[in-house]
Design a protein around this motif. Structure first.
Motif, short mmCIF file in Angstrom:
data_model
loop_
_atom_site.label_atom_id
_atom_site.label_comp_id
_atom_site.label_asym_id
_atom_site.label_seq_id
_atom_site.Cartn_x
_atom_site.Cartn_y
_atom_site.Cartn_z
N ALA B 18 34.86 49.38 30.18
CA ALA B 18 35.82 50.07 31.04
C ALA B 18 35.37 49.98 32.50
O ALA B 18 36.17 49.70 33.40
N LEU B 19 34.07 50.17 32.70
CA LEU B 19 33.51 50.12 34.05
C LEU B 19 33.69 48.73 34.66
O LEU B 19 34.14 48.59 35.81
N ALA B 20 33.39 47.71 33.87
CA ALA B 20 33.55 46.34 34.35
C ALA B 20 35.01 46.06 34.71
O ALA B 20 35.31 45.38 35.70
N GLY B 21 35.94 46.60 33.89
CA GLY B 21 37.36 46.41 34.15
C GLY B 21 37.79 47.04 35.46
O GLY B 21 38.52 46.44 36.25
N VAL B 53 29.19 41.92 34.67
CA VAL B 53 29.71 41.49 35.97
C VAL B 53 28.82 40.46 36.67
O VAL B 53 29.28 39.76 37.57
N ALA B 54 27.56 40.36 36.23
CA ALA B 54 26.62 39.42 36.86
C ALA B 54 27.14 37.98 36.88
O ALA B 54 27.00 37.29 37.90
N PRO B 55 27.75 37.50 35.76
CA PRO B 55 28.25 36.11 35.77
C PRO B 55 29.34 35.87 36.81
O PRO B 55 29.65 34.72 37.13
N HIS B 56 29.95 36.96 37.31
CA HIS B 56 30.98 36.83 38.34
C HIS B 56 30.38 37.02 39.73
O HIS B 56 31.11 37.23 40.71
N GLY B 57 29.06 36.97 39.80
CA GLY B 57 28.40 37.06 41.10
C GLY B 57 28.32 38.46 41.66
O GLY B 57 28.06 38.65 42.84
N VAL B 58 28.53 39.46 40.78
CA VAL B 58 28.48 40.84 41.24
C VAL B 58 27.13 41.46 40.85
O VAL B 58 26.73 41.41 39.68
N ASP B 59 26.42 42.00 41.84
CA ASP B 59 25.15 42.67 41.59
C ASP B 59 25.41 44.17 41.59
O ASP B 59 25.37 44.82 42.63
#
Lengths: 75, 75
Positions: B18-21, B53-59
């Motif tokens: 949910a958080l990632a969404g 989210v890391a694979p989408h470049g989000v830290d």
């Protein structure tokens, strides 16, 4: 990186003070906590420490992660 | 900001999803948790969501804070 071990019985204010002290020297610190009670105290400590370091222009953030630990037995 | 309420019985994987969404749309989210058990699940959720989210470049980082809540009674 300095490691602070937090237990369920740790005083969040004390941990926050220790955390702020470490951050002043190293800019980053690692905290380890096992169990819900310890995690709770650790998170409260970070929230409190944010207030300690904010006046020095530091915006403290945290990066939660899982880790493996070694448990030793004394025979 | 979207608010995710986490309880001690929340499934960390579900909350992480949910958080990632939410993060995909808004870049930030607020989580609320009351009590050690709920805080524990919330922190685990963030650690798991970091991997989502890391694979989408989000830290993904977190900023712990205290807040006041309103508790309502139904008569």
């Amino acid at each position: 990186m300095e490691v602070l071990k937090v237990s369920a019985k740790s005083n969040p204010n004390s941990v926050a003070g220790a955390l702020a002290g470490v951050l002043r020297e190293t800019r980053s610190a690692e905290m380890q906590a096992i169990g819900a009670g310890a995690i709770n105290q650790a998170v409260k400590s970070i929230a409190i420490a944010r207030g300690f370091v904010a006046p020095h222009g530091v915006d403290l953030i945290c990066i939660p992660a899982f880790t493996d630990i070694n448990i030793g037995f004394v025979k």
